[in-house]
Design a protein around this motif. Structure first.
Motif, PDB file in Angstrom:
ATOM      1  N   HIS B 240     -33.054  25.407 -42.860  1.00 59.69           N
ATOM      2  CA  HIS B 240     -34.164  26.650 -42.568  1.00 59.69           C
ATOM      3  C   HIS B 240     -35.627  26.481 -43.279  1.00 59.69           C
ATOM      4  CE1 HIS B 240     -35.489  30.887 -44.176  1.00 59.69           C
ATOM      5  NE2 HIS B 240     -35.837  30.889 -42.679  1.00 59.69           N
ATOM      6  N   TYR B 241     -36.994  26.829 -43.061  1.00 60.68           N
ATOM      7  CA  TYR B 241     -37.668  26.430 -43.430  1.00 60.68           C
ATOM      8  C   TYR B 241     -38.539  27.146 -43.857  1.00 60.68           C
ATOM      9  CZ  TYR B 241     -42.463  24.028 -43.908  1.00 60.68           C
ATOM     10  OH  TYR B 241     -43.926  23.988 -44.115  1.00 60.68           O
ATOM     11  N   THR B 242     -39.031  27.481 -45.451  1.00 59.60           N
ATOM     12  CA  THR B 242     -40.314  28.066 -46.384  1.00 59.60           C
ATOM     13  C   THR B 242     -41.658  27.142 -46.538  1.00 59.60           C
ATOM     14  OG1 THR B 242     -38.122  28.794 -47.424  1.00 59.60           O
ATOM     15  CG2 THR B 242     -40.094  29.268 -47.946  1.00 59.60           C
ATOM     16  N   LYS B 245     -42.848  27.208 -49.446  1.00 54.47           N
ATOM     17  CA  LYS B 245     -42.703  26.205 -50.974  1.00 54.47           C
ATOM     18  C   LYS B 245     -42.711  25.355 -50.941  1.00 54.47           C
ATOM     19  CE  LYS B 245     -37.888  28.440 -52.282  1.00 54.47           C
ATOM     20  NZ  LYS B 245     -36.606  28.352 -51.943  1.00 54.47           N
ATOM     21  N   CYS B 246     -43.757  24.790 -49.125  1.00 58.99           N
ATOM     22  CA  CYS B 246     -43.858  23.474 -49.309  1.00 58.99           C
ATOM     23  C   CYS B 246     -44.846  22.822 -49.589  1.00 58.99           C
ATOM     24  CB  CYS B 246     -43.835  23.130 -47.261  1.00 58.99           C
ATOM     25  SG  CYS B 246     -44.152  21.657 -46.139  1.00 58.99           S
ATOM     26  N   ILE B 247     -44.565  21.494 -50.309  1.00 55.62           N
ATOM     27  CA  ILE B 247     -46.257  20.725 -51.359  1.00 55.62           C
ATOM     28  C   ILE B 247     -46.690  19.642 -50.079  1.00 55.62           C
ATOM     29  CG2 ILE B 247     -45.557  21.403 -53.174  1.00 55.62           C
ATOM     30  CD1 ILE B 247     -44.081  18.559 -53.158  1.00 55.62           C
ATOM     31  N   ARG B 248     -46.173  19.624 -49.255  1.00 53.04           N
ATOM     32  CA  ARG B 248     -46.388  19.105 -47.964  1.00 53.04           C
ATOM     33  C   ARG B 248     -46.481  17.202 -48.361  1.00 53.04           C
ATOM     34  NH1 ARG B 248     -52.351  21.786 -46.527  1.00 53.04           N
ATOM     35  NH2 ARG B 248     -52.058  21.881 -48.596  1.00 53.04           N
ATOM     36  N   CYS B 249     -45.362  17.125 -48.575  1.00 50.29           N
ATOM     37  CA  CYS B 249     -45.565  15.269 -48.833  1.00 50.29           C
ATOM     38  C   CYS B 249     -44.673  14.850 -47.851  1.00 50.29           C
ATOM     39  CB  CYS B 249     -44.215  15.825 -50.364  1.00 50.29           C
ATOM     40  SG  CYS B 249     -42.348  16.117 -49.342  1.00 50.29           S
ATOM     41  N   LEU B 250     -43.956  15.409 -46.773  1.00 50.58           N
ATOM     42  CA  LEU B 250     -44.265  14.919 -45.238  1.00 50.58           C
ATOM     43  C   LEU B 250     -43.094  13.598 -45.343  1.00 50.58           C
ATOM     44  CD1 LEU B 250     -47.537  13.063 -44.316  1.00 50.58           C
ATOM     45  CD2 LEU B 250     -46.239  15.613 -43.707  1.00 50.58           C
ATOM     46  N   ARG B 251     -42.148  14.512 -46.277  1.00 52.34           N
ATOM     47  CA  ARG B 251     -40.800  13.067 -46.715  1.00 52.34           C
ATOM     48  C   ARG B 251     -39.733  13.543 -45.797  1.00 52.34           C
ATOM     49  NH1 ARG B 251     -39.406  11.232 -52.152  1.00 52.34           N
ATOM     50  NH2 ARG B 251     -41.527  11.206 -53.104  1.00 52.34           N
ATOM     51  N   CYS B 252     -40.118  14.486 -46.400  1.00 49.23           N
ATOM     52  CA  CYS B 252     -38.590  15.610 -44.323  1.00 49.23           C
ATOM     53  C   CYS B 252     -39.372  14.731 -42.932  1.00 49.23           C
ATOM     54  CB  CYS B 252     -38.629  17.343 -44.083  1.00 49.23           C
ATOM     55  SG  CYS B 252     -40.140  18.056 -44.403  1.00 49.23           S
ATOM     56  N   TRP B 253     -40.117  14.665 -43.001  1.00 42.93           N
ATOM     57  CA  TRP B 253     -40.927  14.228 -41.833  1.00 42.93           C
ATOM     58  C   TRP B 253     -40.221  13.222 -41.147  1.00 42.93           C
ATOM     59  CZ3 TRP B 253     -45.283  11.048 -40.770  1.00 42.93           C
ATOM     60  CH2 TRP B 253     -45.063  11.091 -39.492  1.00 42.93           C
ATOM     61  N   TYR B 268     -47.975  20.492 -43.007  1.00 38.96           N
ATOM     62  CA  TYR B 268     -47.523  21.765 -43.009  1.00 38.96           C
ATOM     63  C   TYR B 268     -46.317  21.572 -41.393  1.00 38.96           C
ATOM     64  CZ  TYR B 268     -48.999  24.959 -46.537  1.00 38.96           C
ATOM     65  OH  TYR B 268     -49.614  25.463 -47.500  1.00 38.96           O
ATOM     66  N   GLU B 269     -45.135  21.610 -41.969  1.00 36.20           N
ATOM     67  CA  GLU B 269     -44.477  21.494 -40.293  1.00 36.20           C
ATOM     68  C   GLU B 269     -43.962  22.697 -40.269  1.00 36.20           C
ATOM     69  OE1 GLU B 269     -43.905  18.289 -41.890  1.00 36.20           O
ATOM     70  OE2 GLU B 269     -44.189  18.175 -43.907  1.00 36.20           O
ATOM     71  N   ARG B 270     -42.945  22.282 -38.585  1.00 35.59           N
ATOM     72  CA  ARG B 270     -42.840  22.548 -37.479  1.00 35.59           C
ATOM     73  C   ARG B 270     -41.708  22.297 -36.714  1.00 35.59           C
ATOM     74  NH1 ARG B 270     -46.677  24.756 -33.298  1.00 35.59           N
ATOM     75  NH2 ARG B 270     -45.906  23.032 -32.038  1.00 35.59           N
ATOM     76  N   VAL B 285     -33.508  15.204 -48.822  1.00 40.76           N
ATOM     77  CA  VAL B 285     -35.035  14.954 -49.794  1.00 40.76           C
ATOM     78  C   VAL B 285     -36.367  15.491 -50.252  1.00 40.76           C
ATOM     79  CG1 VAL B 285     -34.246  13.078 -48.342  1.00 40.76           C
ATOM     80  CG2 VAL B 285     -36.386  14.702 -47.230  1.00 40.76           C
ATOM     81  N   CYS B 286     -35.871  17.297 -49.975  1.00 41.89           N
ATOM     82  CA  CYS B 286     -37.064  17.694 -50.278  1.00 41.89           C
ATOM     83  C   CYS B 286     -37.039  17.950 -51.608  1.00 41.89           C
ATOM     84  CB  CYS B 286     -37.233  18.604 -49.209  1.00 41.89           C
ATOM     85  SG  CYS B 286     -38.375  20.158 -49.953  1.00 41.89           S
ATOM     86  N   PRO B 287     -38.754  17.678 -52.402  1.00 45.27           N
ATOM     87  CA  PRO B 287     -38.575  17.538 -53.383  1.00 45.27           C
ATOM     88  C   PRO B 287     -38.560  19.628 -54.459  1.00 45.27           C
ATOM     89  CG  PRO B 287     -40.495  16.919 -52.681  1.00 45.27           C
ATOM     90  CD  PRO B 287     -39.095  17.412 -51.671  1.00 45.27           C
ATOM     91  N   VAL B 288     -38.761  20.166 -53.232  1.00 42.55           N
ATOM     92  CA  VAL B 288     -38.641  21.481 -54.390  1.00 42.55           C
ATOM     93  C   VAL B 288     -38.263  22.841 -53.215  1.00 42.55           C
ATOM     94  CG1 VAL B 288     -41.284  20.963 -54.695  1.00 42.55           C
ATOM     95  CG2 VAL B 288     -40.563  22.132 -52.537  1.00 42.55           C
ATOM     96  N   ASN B 289     -37.314  21.707 -52.257  1.00 39.90           N
ATOM     97  CA  ASN B 289     -35.866  23.104 -51.610  1.00 39.90           C
ATOM     98  C   ASN B 289     -36.779  23.644 -50.428  1.00 39.90           C
ATOM     99  OD1 ASN B 289     -34.067  21.679 -53.438  1.00 39.90           O
ATOM    100  ND2 ASN B 289     -33.523  23.346 -55.279  1.00 39.90           N
ATOM    101  N   ALA B 290     -37.702  23.353 -49.872  1.00 42.69           N
ATOM    102  CA  ALA B 290     -38.353  24.393 -49.166  1.00 42.69           C
ATOM    103  C   ALA B 290     -37.549  24.535 -47.767  1.00 42.69           C
ATOM    104  CB  ALA B 290     -39.243  23.563 -48.964  1.00 42.69           C
ATOM    105  N   ILE B 291     -36.491  23.675 -47.981  1.00 43.19           N
ATOM    106  CA  ILE B 291     -35.559  23.541 -46.899  1.00 43.19           C
ATOM    107  C   ILE B 291     -33.605  23.821 -47.433  1.00 43.19           C
ATOM    108  CG2 ILE B 291     -34.942  22.240 -44.711  1.00 43.19           C
ATOM    109  CD1 ILE B 291     -37.182  20.634 -45.369  1.00 43.19           C
ATOM    110  N   GLU B 292     -33.493  24.898 -46.536  1.00 38.54           N
ATOM    111  CA  GLU B 292     -32.047  24.608 -47.169  1.00 38.54           C
ATOM    112  C   GLU B 292     -30.792  25.193 -45.696  1.00 38.54           C
ATOM    113  OE1 GLU B 292     -29.303  29.251 -48.587  1.00 38.54           O
ATOM    114  OE2 GLU B 292     -31.574  28.939 -47.897  1.00 38.54           O
TER     115      GLU B 292
HETATM  116  S1  SF4 Z   1     -39.530  17.374 -48.200  1.00 44.77           S
HETATM  117 FE1  SF4 Z   1     -40.208  19.936 -48.567  1.00 44.77          FE
HETATM  118  S2  SF4 Z   1     -42.198  19.674 -49.141  1.00 44.77           S
HETATM  119 FE2  SF4 Z   1     -42.027  18.083 -48.687  1.00 44.77          FE
HETATM  120  S3  SF4 Z   1     -43.397  18.121 -46.363  1.00 44.77           S
HETATM  121 FE3  SF4 Z   1     -41.097  18.543 -46.061  1.00 44.77          FE
HETATM  122  S4  SF4 Z   1     -40.357  20.234 -46.318  1.00 44.77           S
HETATM  123 FE4  SF4 Z   1     -42.510  19.663 -47.040  1.00 44.77          FE
END
Ligand code: SF4
Ligand code: TPP
Ligand code: SF4
Ligand code: SF4
Lengths: 324, 301
Positions: B240-242, B245-253, B268-270, B285-292
């Motif tokens: 679940h994505y918030t 909180k996302c800082i658009r680091c693209l790590r999750c992607w 931003y992600e979808r 991998v999300c550094p800011v816990n934007a994904i749960e």
């Molecule tokens: S890893 Fe977290 S902060 Fe980085 S793009 Fe994905 S959701 Fe956003």
């Protein structure tokens, strides 16, 4: 049209060349690696994959998860087949196509080594990628030359007499480097910018290029799916995996851990090492420390390396016939 | 001859279950065979295994298309696979579920035993490996093979592989399941859709097997055609994505093995949940816990 140079993950293409819907295990490290290599290589690419997990989860006739032309013949042929594809393209006057072969560690370290060596020695204009999940995973986890010391596999079992693999990982990169190839590099999926920069370099270099990616494998390493990237990072931090490249003879370490994390932390996350006793862990740790010394030309700060600082003696002639 | 078809997910032990059943049948003096269906799929993917039991030597080697007994190790498969396909109206079914038999819709109305094999497995072997519990339930429904033989087969098979203690615990799981199985009849409300595959005849195979990107009767073939394979049905937890909180680091992607995280124009992600296998890497991998990661199969946005 001149394509943009890729320096960080922000420069990667949004278009996918390994599509969704492939059948890899949840959390597969090979899938992460291949998907991102594909994003760098882009449209004009032809791929060859020998027998391995990758072919089984991306290409079962008549379907394929690659948007590229895809070829398959036999396990031991990666080096030879990609050379052949390139030769055919040249004969037909087609330029600007990246010919890539992606083989597992079994298909590279052991069974495809001769074809790899041949292509490297001829300096054919191809890209060879070794997806190293440290065992033959597709056929149910058998030991390969890439399997690390101590690891359990079905052919390096854990019993009373022997506890996992007794041999250390083969230094394949040194073998490839000895061919004097124009470009080679080791990659980690936990270091995205370093990863894409090296793939980009490999893409634009002429001649034989070799990329070696460490790919954690959930069932084979007996790890948690969510930890795939975390384990890849720990591999680098503990020195089990070193990030470097050799660009036209110039060797460069592209990432150096601030301090060496004890290998135990890496082993703990993986069931394949669960049985390892203190002796074996120390043996592995010493192997890493030795590697570190050779790579960084420096001693390792005391923990994790308990080794006394032995100065390497220069032995000119070890032949017992000639005496000490 | 009795033909049995097991439906499970990679890693749940459907193959071992089929083998243990065959072994139990042999202990009772029958001839038996057991084998898996080798697909390309890996852990988590729907898998099948088969068994045949007969008084005579068994010469058939094909898959089981019209089972007498259907065993479903994972309830969620009912929604994605036509598991009831070919089940004989005189047949029987065993389902791992917390529901009553009457609440189960197989598309075929048959005698049905339901059991919470997952719960029992967690209780007795402390892991959600349901194959032995489901065998206990099978012994209740399929009275040709006694519970006794099933327990012996489990002790042999699991004891040999994983040690005596493990054999005992797995046999215990089967025994509890035998007692707790609820017997009734399942319903036949759903339409069984035929799964579509295109398999070329020899004259349809292009020279060198090179397939162009193409569709035949609505089935994609050639490069990129795996998009028709919705692997999102494999997951048991959902990211679940918030966005805030996302800082658009693209790590999750970058780190998602499935490519089911889409990177938008603004970075931003979808999520494309049709393909998310729920591995949980993106949340890790999300550094800011934007994904749960949330238990169960969900879709957001
Ligand atoms: S890893 Fe977290 S902060 Fe980085 S793009 Fe994905 S959701 Fe956003
Ligand atoms: C000559 C030959 N020997 C054996 C096999 C069977 N085989 C298919 S895939 C495979 C394992 C591949 O292992 P690896 O190259 O490490 O790739 P992975 O599956 O681990 O990605 C084996 C042994 C084969 N196809 N051809
Ligand atoms: S067995 Fe390992 S390498 Fe093969 S698909 Fe599964 S996770 Fe990937
Ligand atoms: S859980 Fe996250 S990383 Fe795993 S498949 Fe789903 S979106 Fe991708």
């Amino acid at each position: 049209m001149q394509e943009k140079e890729i320096r960080t993950i922000k420069d990667l293409s949004r278009e996918e060349f390994l599509t969704k819907g492939h059948g890899a295990c949840p959390g597969c490290g090979v899938a992460v690696a291949v998907k991102n290599i594909a994003r760098v290589l882009g449209k004009n690419t032809i791929i060859y994959v020998p027998a391995s997990c990758l072919i089984v989860f991306t290409a079962l006739y008549p379907s394929s998860a690659f948007k590229w032309p895809f070829l398959y013949t036999a396990f031991e042929n990666t080096g030879a087949v990609i050379s052949g594809i390139k030769a055919a393209l040249e004969r037909r006057g087609k330029q600007g196509v990246t010919v890539v072969g992606m083989a597992g560690d079994g298909g590279t370290f052991d069974i495809g080594l001769q074809a790899l060596s041949g292509a490297a020695e001829r300096n054919d204009d191809v890209l060879y990628v070794c997806l190293d999940n440290e065992a033959y995973m597709n056929t149910g986890i058998q030991r390969s030359g890439a399997t690390p010391f101590g690891a359990w596999t079905t052919t390096s079992p854990v019993g009373k007499k022997i506890q996992g693999k007794r041999e250390f990982k083969k230094d394949l990169d040194a073998i490839v480097a000895a061919h004097g190839v124009p470009y080679m590099a080791t990659l980690s999926i936990a270091h995205p910018n370093d990863f894409v920069r090296k793939v980009q370099k490999a893409k634009i270099t002429n001649g034989f290029r070799f990329l070696h990616v460490l790919c954690p494998c959930v069932p084979g390493w007996r790890s948690e799916a969510s930890k795939t990237v975390a384990i890849a990072r720990l591999a680098v931090e503990t020195g089990m995996w070193t990030l470097y490249e050799i660009d036209h003879g110039v060797e460069k370490l592209t990432y150096k851990p601030r301090e060496l994390v004890p290998v135990k932390e890496y082993l703990q996350l993986q069931g394949r090492f669960r049985h390892m006793g203190e002796d074996d862990i120390e043996k592995l740790q010493n192997w890493i420390c030795e590697k570190w010394r050779n790579q960084f030309y420096e001693e390792v700060p005391v923990p994790p390396c308990k080794l006394e600082k032995v100065k390497k003696e220069l032995i000119l002639d070890e032949d017992p016939l000639h005496g000490p | 001859m009795y033909e049995i078809r097991f439906h499970g997910r990679g890693g749940q032990g459907a193959v071992m279950a089929a083998q243990a059943l065959a072994e139990a049948a042999v202990l009772e003096g029958y001839f038996a065979q057991a084998f898996p269906y080798f697909g390309a799929e890996r852990r988590g993917a729907p898998v099948r295994a088969f068994a045949r039991i007969d008084k005579e030597k068994i010469r058939v080697k094909s898959q089981v298309y019209e089972p007498d007994i259907l065993v479903v190790l994972d309830e969620s498969l009912l929604e994605i696979d036509p598991v009831g396909e070919g089940l004989k109206p005189s047949g029987k079914a065993v389902i791992n579920t917390t529901k009553m038999p009457e609440e189960i819709d197989l598309g075929v109305e048959v005698e049905c035993g339901t059991v919470d094999a997952t719960g029992i497995a967690l209780e007795s072997i402390k892991a959600p490996i349901v194959n032995t519990a489901i065998l206990g339930a099978l012994a209740r429904v399929f009275d040709v093979i006694s519970l006794e033989s099933i327990l012996n087969a489990i002790m042999n098979r699991f004891g040999e592989k994983l040690g005596h203690q493990s054999g005992v615990m797995n046999a215990e799981a089967a025994r509890i399941a035998y007692l707790r199985t609820k017997i009734g009849r399942c319903s036949a409300r759903r339409q069984l859709a035929k799964t579509k595959v295109w398999l070329p005849a020899w004259y349809e195979i292009p020279p060198g097997n090179a397939l162009p990107q193409h569709a035949i009767e609505g089935v994609l073939i050639g490069p990129g055609s795996m998009v028709q394979n919705y692997t999102g049905t494999w997951r048991t937890q959902t990211p679940h994505y918030t966005k805030d909180k996302c800082i658009r680091c693209l790590r999750c992607w970058f780190s998602c093995p499935e490519g089911c995280i889409e990177r938008m124009e603004d970075d931003y992600e979808r999520w494309d949940y049709r393909y998310c296998k729920g591995c949980g890497i993106c949340a890790q991998v999300c550094p800011v816990n934007a994904i749960e990661m949330i238990r169960g199969v969900h879709e957001w946005q």
